[in-house]
Design a protein around this motif. Structure first.
Motif, PDB file in Angstrom:
ATOM      1  N   UNK A 228      50.836  60.545  86.371  1.00 58.51           N
ATOM      2  CA  UNK A 228      51.263  61.857  86.838  1.00 58.51           C
ATOM      3  C   UNK A 228      50.210  62.906  86.517  1.00 58.51           C
ATOM      4  N   UNK A 229      50.026  63.843  87.451  1.00 58.02           N
ATOM      5  CA  UNK A 229      49.096  64.952  87.243  1.00 58.02           C
ATOM      6  C   UNK A 229      49.845  66.288  87.248  1.00 58.02           C
ATOM      7  N   UNK A 230      50.582  66.556  88.333  1.00 56.50           N
ATOM      8  CA  UNK A 230      51.259  67.847  88.460  1.00 56.50           C
ATOM      9  C   UNK A 230      52.372  67.719  89.485  1.00 56.50           C
ATOM     10  N   UNK A 231      53.353  68.604  89.363  1.00 61.55           N
ATOM     11  CA  UNK A 231      54.437  68.642  90.334  1.00 61.55           C
ATOM     12  C   UNK A 231      54.860  70.075  90.580  1.00 61.55           C
ATOM     13  N   UNK A 232      55.406  70.317  91.767  1.00 63.79           N
ATOM     14  CA  UNK A 232      55.871  71.647  92.128  1.00 63.79           C
ATOM     15  C   UNK A 232      57.206  71.523  92.838  1.00 63.79           C
ATOM     16  N   UNK A 233      58.149  72.330  92.375  1.00 63.72           N
ATOM     17  CA  UNK A 233      59.468  72.340  92.997  1.00 63.72           C
ATOM     18  C   UNK A 233      59.428  73.044  94.338  1.00 63.72           C
ATOM     19  N   UNK A 234      60.514  72.907  95.081  1.00 67.01           N
ATOM     20  CA  UNK A 234      60.647  73.675  96.310  1.00 67.01           C
ATOM     21  C   UNK A 234      60.625  75.171  95.995  1.00 67.01           C
ATOM     22  N   UNK A 235      61.068  75.530  94.814  1.00 70.02           N
ATOM     23  CA  UNK A 235      61.112  76.949  94.409  1.00 70.02           C
ATOM     24  C   UNK A 235      59.758  77.465  93.948  1.00 70.02           C
ATOM     25  N   UNK A 236      58.812  76.550  93.725  1.00 70.03           N
ATOM     26  CA  UNK A 236      57.493  76.952  93.258  1.00 70.03           C
ATOM     27  C   UNK A 236      57.261  76.738  91.775  1.00 70.03           C
ATOM     28  N   UNK A 237      58.283  76.326  91.051  1.00 69.75           N
ATOM     29  CA  UNK A 237      58.116  76.037  89.628  1.00 69.75           C
ATOM     30  C   UNK A 237      57.217  74.816  89.480  1.00 69.75           C
ATOM     31  N   UNK A 238      56.314  74.869  88.512  1.00 64.24           N
ATOM     32  CA  UNK A 238      55.320  73.816  88.345  1.00 64.24           C
ATOM     33  C   UNK A 238      55.394  73.173  86.962  1.00 64.24           C
TER      34      UNK A 238
ATOM     35  N   UNK B  43      46.970  66.476  79.957  1.00 64.37           N
ATOM     36  CA  UNK B  43      45.534  66.242  80.129  1.00 64.37           C
ATOM     37  C   UNK B  43      44.889  67.206  81.118  1.00 64.37           C
ATOM     38  N   UNK B  44      45.686  67.852  81.967  1.00 62.99           N
ATOM     39  CA  UNK B  44      45.117  68.754  82.970  1.00 62.99           C
ATOM     40  C   UNK B  44      45.600  70.192  82.813  1.00 62.99           C
TER      41      UNK B  44
ATOM     42  N   UNK C 210      45.691  73.493  88.919  1.00 59.75           N
ATOM     43  CA  UNK C 210      46.802  74.321  89.396  1.00 59.75           C
ATOM     44  C   UNK C 210      47.327  73.759  90.705  1.00 59.75           C
ATOM     45  N   UNK C 211      48.619  73.498  90.741  1.00 64.02           N
ATOM     46  CA  UNK C 211      49.264  73.017  91.961  1.00 64.02           C
ATOM     47  C   UNK C 211      49.933  74.199  92.645  1.00 64.02           C
ATOM     48  N   UNK C 212      49.869  74.219  93.964  1.00 64.43           N
ATOM     49  CA  UNK C 212      50.520  75.275  94.730  1.00 64.43           C
ATOM     50  C   UNK C 212      50.947  74.702  96.071  1.00 64.43           C
ATOM     51  N   UNK C 213      51.763  75.442  96.781  1.00 62.13           N
ATOM     52  CA  UNK C 213      52.218  74.978  98.085  1.00 62.13           C
ATOM     53  C   UNK C 213      52.315  76.159  99.038  1.00 62.13           C
TER      54      UNK C 213
END
Length: 121
Positions: free
Chosen positions: A47-57, A62-63, A68-71
């Motif tokens: 796993x590296x990063x995840x983002x909710x439908x709401x934008x919560x990350x 390690x990273x 930074x994850x964004x959508x």
């Protein structure tokens, strides 16, 4: 069915930056939680990063502070901005989408084909 297509990988020197993109087909992108995972040669996918439908990350330790994850739901695209890259970040990076906000790959239903990131020392 949802298709995910990653782009933006490449070769970069340590300390450099890359931005990965993952474009999704279909109209349901905004309903999916999205994640980035990576797999280095001889290692398990992590796993590296995840983002909710709401934008919560949420990020792997390690990273954290470097990635930074964004959508952009209007563009059906999720991004991974990677800064201060290290040789140990070298891996194939995959984006994934699904109904769960999770750090576990099994919780994601849809996967891209992966994009190679190589960081030279």
């Amino acid at each position: 069915q949802v298709q995910l297509i990653e782009s933006g990988g490449g070769l970069v020197q340590a300390g450099g930056s890359l931005r990965l993109s993952c474009a999704a087909s279909g109209r349901t992108f905004s309903r999916f939680h999205m994640g980035w995972f990576r797999q280095a040669p001889g290692k398990e996918r992590e796993f590296v990063a995840t983002i909710k439908t709401s934008g919560i990350t949420y990020y792997a330790d390690s990273v954290k502070g470097r990635f930074a994850i964004s959508r952009d739901n209007a563009k059906n695209t999720v991004y991974l901005q990677m800064n201060s890259l290290k040789p140990e970040d070298t891996a194939v990076y995959y984006c994934a989408g699904g109904g769960y906000y999770s750090t576990f790959s099994n919780d994601y239903n849809y996967w891209g084909q992966g994009t190679q990131v190589t960081v030279s020392s």
